[in-house]
Design a protein around this motif. Structure first.
Motif, mmCIF file in Angstrom:
data_model
loop_
_atom_site.group_PDB
_atom_site.id
_atom_site.type_symbol
_atom_site.label_atom_id
_atom_site.label_comp_id
_atom_site.label_asym_id
_atom_site.label_seq_id
_atom_site.Cartn_x
_atom_site.Cartn_y
_atom_site.Cartn_z
ATOM 1 N N ILE A 45 0.845 -1.206 0.000
ATOM 2 C CA ILE A 45 0.000 0.000 0.000
ATOM 3 C C ILE A 45 0.879 1.255 0.000
ATOM 4 N N ASN A 46 0.290 2.354 -0.470
ATOM 5 C CA ASN A 46 0.864 3.710 -0.358
ATOM 6 C C ASN A 46 2.138 3.939 -1.153
ATOM 7 N N LEU A 48 3.657 4.661 -4.965
ATOM 8 C CA LEU A 48 3.407 4.931 -6.378
ATOM 9 C C LEU A 48 4.294 4.003 -7.192
ATOM 10 N N ALA A 82 -6.642 6.044 -5.870
ATOM 11 C CA ALA A 82 -6.096 7.278 -5.298
ATOM 12 C C ALA A 82 -5.480 8.156 -6.382
ATOM 13 N N ARG A 102 -1.342 3.615 -7.283
ATOM 14 C CA ARG A 102 -1.090 3.567 -5.833
ATOM 15 C C ARG A 102 -2.357 3.076 -5.150
ATOM 16 N N HIS A 104 -4.138 2.780 -1.603
ATOM 17 C CA HIS A 104 -3.928 3.484 -0.337
ATOM 18 C C HIS A 104 -4.631 2.831 0.849
ATOM 19 N N MET A 105 -5.159 1.639 0.642
ATOM 20 C CA MET A 105 -5.797 0.905 1.750
ATOM 21 C C MET A 105 -5.515 -0.584 1.574
#
Lengths: 130, 394
Positions: A45-46, A48, A82, A102, A104-105
């Motif tokens: 996660i998170n 790029l 995201a 990306r 994000h969760m």
């Protein structure tokens, strides 16, 4: 009765996109097969990152000069990606560079590629669990 | 009749018991341990480089930025510095719903700690680097209320600042040349950022607890966390779904979410990210600007998303030291942690856009446990105290 339910379920599954493996997915109408290789393996996660896509016809031939648009999100959470990823380069022999992803969760994600090539359009939804 | 009263009474007692009964902690699984480690400050990667700021990691710039951060001359009335709202003793926040400087700021003052890790700055992400963010309050009429010409003038006419500037960037700017002033202004933002990059949270009791869980040291776990704190952490990870957005070692995904926070009293709802996204694209100091240099990596801006889903969406704040940074939300609408948890428990419809969160239906006992857990995220900053007060005059 159970057998009938199973057969109906299989028929329903067969009519939508499906995965031959975790990274190879067939499009909804069965016109294309997409294999992706993520720069991040395993996915995290998170961060790029980008993927390399390998696009083939149902007969296994490389599909070139395709126009691919990207969408996706978390259906259970009712929100999208995201970022706005896109195909940035055609690499040849059916390979394409997809950049700007990306997640994000943690949880269940989908990435949908709508592919226009050889005069036809079809979409493949890649399902991911992070 | 008597029987009916007894039945109603028993039902009421059962409901009250459910409502107030706290959750019981469960045993940690391997999957839990993996998530716990991902939240530990030990998982925080090294500071990400900022190729748009050539002095980002230069100790001389950090020292210069430290002095500027506390310098009230960089304001209209000579009384406002960055530290007026970003108070080190309050985790770089101010304890107010909205910042009070020359006037009243439009939004709540967020912490600076850990922002070096975020691709976006501000509640609406209208800046894409720490250095470009640092410039905005200087020229905001409600904040420092000054302008770039005056800021550059202060730097050029203070012998220590002028020498520091020349040491880092060469010639002092030509005050009569607009382009030269703009370049110098950007450089000053980069100096602020060199200081702000150093502001990071130190390990908290939570991080020590994670280490004890990973080591399987149950005695140490019991010393560090009460049953309520353990249950609160488990609620945070599971039933309360906080982990969805408050993930990673800084407890934020740095993304934008509409969580149905009501507008501040007397104000229209704030459109949030959908406006911030437009602003960052056009900002004169963004990653694509000449001031970011040739080596800037603008992938975040290049693949930035916008659209109706981001109406009323705001950046997920860090939860490190959250107990020290009340009030909460983008306008400071919620006065304390209890009110904030209750907001998520109810998940009201958004006034504009769509609330991503769903009602949690947690009982009061569970909310208390969640709150108890949030207090375990408190820690000092991982920096010598000298950096947290105005430097002595030289």
């Amino acid at each position: 009765m159970m057998r009938v339910v199973c057969m109906v379920a299989l028929l329903l599954l067969g009519s939508t996109e499906s995965a031959a493996s975790d990274t190879t997915w067939k499009s909804k109408r069965g016109l294309f097969v997409v294999t992706y290789a993520s720069d991040l393996d395993p996915l995290e996660i998170n961060k790029l990152h980008g993927w390399t896509l390998q696009l083939a016809s149902k007969d296994g031939e490389a599909v070139t000069a395709a126009v691919i648009s990207v969408d996706g999100g978390m259906p259970k959470h009712d929100h999208g990606l995201a970022t706005q990823p896109r195909v940035t380069q055609e690499l040849g022999d059916g390979a394409y560079r997809l950049d700007g992803l990306r997640f994000h969760m943690r949880g269940d994600w989908e990435v949908t590629l709508t592919i226009e090539a050889n005069g036809v359009t079809d979409a493949v939804t890649i399902k991911l669990i992070l | 009749m008597k029987r009916v009263i007894v039945i109603i009474g028993a039902a009421a007692l059962l409901y009250l018991a459910w409502y107030h009964w706290p959750a019981s902690p469960r045993a940690w699984t391997d999957a839990d341990r993996e998530i716990l480690q991902s939240l530990s400050i030990k998982s925080l990667p090294p500071l990400p480089p900022d190729p748009s700021n050539t002095v980002a990691d230069d100790p001389r710039a950090a020292k210069f930025g430290h002095a500027l951060f506390f310098d009230t001359r960089l304001s209209l009335n000579g009384a406002i510095s960055c530290a007026t709202c970003h108070q080190p003793e309050r985790q770089f926040t101010d304890g107010l719903p909205k910042g009070q400087a020359i006037g009243t700021s439009k939004r709540n003052t967020p912490t600076i700690a850990g922002t070096a890790y975020s691709p976006w700055l501000y509640w609406d992400g209208r800046r894409d680097s720490q250095w470009s963010q640092a410039l905005s309050p200087l020229e905001d009429e409600n904040e420092h209320g000054t302008d770039r010409a005056q800021v550059v003038d202060v730097i050029s006419n203070d012998p220590v600042y002028a020498a520091s500037y020349q040491d880092l960037f060469g010639d002092l700017p030509d005050a009569a040349d607009r382009a030269s002033v703009n370049t110098a202004f950007a450089n000053i933002g980069k100096v602020f950022a060199a200081y702000e990059r150093l502001l990071l949270p130190a390990p908290a009791p939570f991080d020590e607890y994670v280490a004890a869980v990973v080591a399987g040291d149950e005695q140490r776990q019991a010393e560090l966390f009460s049953n309520d704190e353990v249950a609160g952490l488990q609620l945070f990870m599971d039933k309360a779904q906080c982990l969805q957005c408050h993930n990673g070692p800084l407890f934020t995904n740095n993304e934008f979410h509409n969580t149905g926070v009501i507008a501040a009293a007397g104000e229209l709802p704030d459109k949030g990210r959908v406006v911030g996204a437009r602003e960052v694209v056009n900002n004169e100091f963004n990653c694509r600007s000449e001031h970011a240099g040739d080596n800037a990596n603008c992938a975040e801006l290049e693949f930035m998303r916008t659209g109706p889903e981001l109406i009323g969406a705001f950046r997920t704040p860090t939860l490190r030291n959250v107990a020290q940074t009340a009030p909460y939300m983008h306008k400071g609408q919620l006065p304390d942690l209890a009110a904030t948890l209750q907001h998520y428990n109810e998940a009201p419809d958004a006034m504009i856009g769509h609330n991503e969160a769903k009602p949690l239906r947690l009982g009061r006992g569970e909310l208390h446990q969640l709150e108890a857990f949030l207090f375990t995220l408190s820690s000092p900053l991982a920096i010598d105290d000298d950096w947290l007060r105005a430097p002595l005059p030289q």
